[in-house]
Write an enzyme that holds these catalytic residues in place. Structure first.
Site, mmCIF file in Angstrom:
data_model
loop_
_atom_site.group_PDB
_atom_site.id
_atom_site.type_symbol
_atom_site.label_atom_id
_atom_site.label_comp_id
_atom_site.label_asym_id
_atom_site.label_seq_id
_atom_site.Cartn_x
_atom_site.Cartn_y
_atom_site.Cartn_z
ATOM 1 N N HIS A 178 0.821 -1.215 0.000
ATOM 2 C CA HIS A 178 0.000 0.000 0.000
ATOM 3 C C HIS A 178 0.855 1.266 0.000
ATOM 4 O O HIS A 178 0.357 2.352 -0.308
ATOM 5 C CB HIS A 178 -0.977 0.004 1.181
ATOM 6 C CG HIS A 178 -0.374 0.280 2.522
ATOM 7 N ND1 HIS A 178 -0.075 -0.710 3.435
ATOM 8 C CD2 HIS A 178 -0.019 1.450 3.113
ATOM 9 C CE1 HIS A 178 0.421 -0.169 4.529
ATOM 10 N NE2 HIS A 178 0.474 1.145 4.364
ATOM 11 N N ASP A 209 0.094 -7.571 1.332
ATOM 12 C CA ASP A 209 0.558 -6.198 1.522
ATOM 13 C C ASP A 209 2.092 -6.126 1.550
ATOM 14 O O ASP A 209 2.691 -5.470 2.415
ATOM 15 C CB ASP A 209 -0.015 -5.591 2.804
ATOM 16 C CG ASP A 209 0.061 -4.060 2.799
ATOM 17 O OD1 ASP A 209 0.362 -3.485 1.733
ATOM 18 O OD2 ASP A 209 -0.167 -3.455 3.862
ATOM 19 N N SER A 291 4.765 2.529 7.961
ATOM 20 C CA SER A 291 4.406 1.368 7.150
ATOM 21 C C SER A 291 5.564 0.923 6.273
ATOM 22 O O SER A 291 6.187 1.734 5.574
ATOM 23 C CB SER A 291 3.198 1.693 6.267
ATOM 24 O OG SER A 291 2.045 1.881 7.040
#
Length: 340
Positions: A178, A209, A291
């Protein structure tokens, strides 16, 4: 000679206690020696006159006796814990109270030093990833209808940023899918280089992911790397370290413990509800921008990739375990290269 005693006042459950401590044989010996050194009345004086002076040996003897007394009181205080608030010295596993206490202090300092060294060695392998995308505009049909599709115009603009880390010296790095999704251009900021490097997407997996990027070294030097560790060797309560770029703050380290394993969460995104399974939970602070960054154990090995955080809570972050990353890595590396 009359014996003297003294009292020691201590705190016990909010009440003051007075404990009578009787003189030790060392104190009695001191009293006897000092009595022998006191001036004696001269014969025929009726005991009313004091000796006018003392010999040098008398002063030396007084000093030695006083030194013995001070040392004896110190020893007695340590043995009886007279100044310890009524608590006995903590005994370690080996039974040596003072040695155990010293060992605990040394271990604590050593642990702090180790965590700092983990950041120093792991930091250069952690990068900042910026996702640039060309703005997309909806087009109306010639007659004012809603059809016409979408069109991209202008130069790529910063759409978001995240973190990644090198796992290969020749420029391969890992991050979240993402973080790089829908990018027209990817820029990677590597410690030691003045300008960001352009990255190519090697492969990605939306469900997991995960994504692999590749950058080229401008000077031909090898990149610093992190090792993928064995998450099965990490237990609940172990220290873990997160390194990333929360809200653009480069190379931020946060510390916590592994709170749980095998968590399942659901996150709503543009494609619907994205279900994450078998995640690690940690209370190490993870924020927007973290992230794709590594979650490290105390040895500096990657045990997870920081992926999500519960925005309505404090100290609840999630990471993809290294076991999942290892299983997916071959497919990610062999994926059809993306063209951009």
């Amino acid at each position: 000679m009359n014996e003297r005693n003294w009292t020691d006042t201590q705190e016990n459950n909010g009440e003051r206690e007075r404990t009578t401590v009787y003189p030790t044989p060392l104190v009695a010996s001191y009293e006897k020696e000092m009595a022998a050194l006191r001036p004696q009345p001269s014969p025929g004086s009726g005991g009313s006159k004091r000796r006018s002076g003392s010999s040098f040996s008398t002063y030396v003897a007084s000093f030695l006796v006083g030194a013995m007394l001070v040392g004896g009181f110190g020893y007695a205080a340590d043995r009886g814990n007279l100044f310890g608030g009524g608590q006995s010295p903590a005994a370690g596993a080996s039974g040596g109270g003072s040695e155990s206490a010293a060992g605990i202090a040394a271990a604590s300092v050593k642990a702090k030093g180790d965590l700092a060294s983990v950041f120093d060695s792991a930091g250069p392998a952690v990068v900042k990833i910026e996702n640039y995308a060309v703005p997309t505009y909806s087009m109306r049909s010639l007659f004012g209808g809603r059809g016409g599709g979408q069109q991209q115009t202008g130069e790529p603009q910063l759409a978001g940023s995240g973190t990644g880390f090198f796992f290969s010296k020749d420029g391969y790095l890992l991050t979240n899918e993402h973080v790089v999704a829908d990018a027209d251009e990817l820029k990677v900021t590597v410690e030691g280089y003045d300008e960001p490097l352009t990255a190519k997407l090697v492969g990605s997996d939306y469900e997991l992911d995960l994504a692999v990027l590749k950058v080229e070294s401008p000077d031909g030097q090898a990149f610093p790397t992190l090792e993928l560790g064995d998450v099965d060797q990490t237990s609940i309560g172990d220290w873990v370290i997160a390194i990333g770029n929360p809200y653009g703050l480069d190379h931020t380290m946060t510390l916590g413990v592994l709170s749980a394993k095998g968590r399942e969460i659901t996150i709503a995104d543009e494609q619907g509800n994205h279900v994450y399974r078998n995640l690690l939970q940690t209370d190490a602070s993870i924020n927007s921008g973290n992230s794709g960054g590594p979650l490290l154990n105390e040895r500096g090995e990657v045990v997870g990739m920081n992926t999500a955080v519960n925005a309505e809570a404090q100290g609840i972050g999630f990471a993809i375990p290294s076991s999942v990353i290892k299983e997916a890595l071959t497919d990610l590396m062999n994926a059809k290269p993306a063209a951009f």
